[in-house]
Write an enzyme that holds these catalytic residues in place. Structure first.
Site, mmCIF file in Angstrom:
data_model
loop_
_atom_site.group_PDB
_atom_site.id
_atom_site.type_symbol
_atom_site.label_atom_id
_atom_site.label_comp_id
_atom_site.label_asym_id
_atom_site.label_seq_id
_atom_site.Cartn_x
_atom_site.Cartn_y
_atom_site.Cartn_z
ATOM 1 N N THR A 31 0.914 -1.340 -0.233
ATOM 2 C CA THR A 31 -0.143 0.106 -0.179
ATOM 3 C C THR A 31 0.858 1.046 -0.173
ATOM 4 O OG1 THR A 31 -1.885 1.112 1.114
ATOM 5 C CG2 THR A 31 -0.434 -0.012 2.358
ATOM 6 N N ASN A 32 0.531 2.432 0.090
ATOM 7 C CA ASN A 32 0.828 3.428 0.483
ATOM 8 C C ASN A 32 0.840 4.677 1.329
ATOM 9 O OD1 ASN A 32 -1.625 5.461 -0.085
ATOM 10 N ND2 ASN A 32 -0.743 4.185 -2.114
ATOM 11 N N HIS A 33 1.147 6.004 1.941
ATOM 12 C CA HIS A 33 1.320 6.334 2.762
ATOM 13 C C HIS A 33 -0.485 7.386 3.006
ATOM 14 C CE1 HIS A 33 3.926 5.197 5.065
ATOM 15 N NE2 HIS A 33 5.331 5.527 4.228
ATOM 16 N N ALA A 98 -4.527 7.657 -4.560
ATOM 17 C CA ALA A 98 -3.535 7.065 -5.050
ATOM 18 C C ALA A 98 -2.910 4.985 -5.054
ATOM 19 C CB ALA A 98 -2.619 7.645 -3.424
#
Length: 222
Positions: A31-33, A98
């Site tokens: 995943t990402n932030h 995102a």
């Protein structure tokens, strides 16, 4: 509010928000932030400006906005399915999510094999009708304007909102953002570029949407 203050009245707006998660196994994922704050602000401001809003949201810790049709997704392919199924009924699409570029397809010991996820913004740009407006987002760490120009043109966007993750007050998790806004210019290599100073994400969301509404109105007058 008077209709003059509702520039999106009667329009259908689709917003994507948050991260995606790509499962590695039953307990781990890529995943990402992203926290979804920018996308949720866009959905709420579009609602307040008179639009019928659909919000395709990855996994976030935010409350669903009142009066917005929220569609929860997990993976990039989930997000792709929501966008492709609803895009034709949408007047303005703002892609603030995102979305993960890759997903796992196999593991061998500690080595992980990845494959590309569908490029949702590119698909939308390829399928956009003249009466539809498409706004993309870009996060860069260098050569922001050059890379954003390539994305604006390559993905057939009407607007691209770009920021540099290294800029103080910009990027994931913050309540503010600092963006550069690109729209098509007279030639592909010379887009119109506006550099907006730091502001809260709610104020930024409203400014983006008001600009998109004005661009549509200007196009109808021509």
């Amino acid at each position: 509010r008077p209709d003059g203050e509702l520039p999106l009245k009667g329009l259908a707006v689709l917003v994507t928000a948050g991260p995606t998660q790509e499962p590695l196994d039953p307990v781990r994922f890529l995943t990402n932030h992203s926290t979804g704050k920018m996308g949720y602000a866009l959905a709420e401001q579009a609602r307040d400006l008179g639009a019928q809003v659909t919000l395709a949201s990855g996994p976030v810790a935010l409350d669903a906005p009142y009066g917005v049709d929220v569609v929860d997704v997990t993976t990039a392919r989930d997000m792709f399915d929501v966008v492709t199924s609803r895009f034709s009924d949408t007047d303005i699409t703002v892609m603030a999510a995102a979305v993960g570029d890759f997903r796992p397809v196999g593991r061998s010991g500690i080595e992980l094999e990845l494959t590309s996820n569908p490029d949702i913004l590119a698909w939308a740009g390829e399928h956009k009708r003249p009466d539809q407006t498409l706004c993309g987002f870009a996060m860069e760490t260098r050569d922001l304007e050059a890379n954003a120009t390539k994305k604006l043109n390559g993905k057939h966007c009407d607007m691209l909102v770009a920021n540099n993750l290294r800029t103080p007050g910009a990027g994931f998790a913050a309540d503010t953002n600092v963006v550069t806004v690109l729209t098509p210019g007279e030639t592909a290599d010379r887009p119109s570029i506006e550099r907006w100073s730091k502001m809260g994400k709610d104020a930024l969301a409203k400014r983006i949407l008001v600009k998109l509404a004005a661009m549509r109105a200007d196009g109808e007058r021509r």
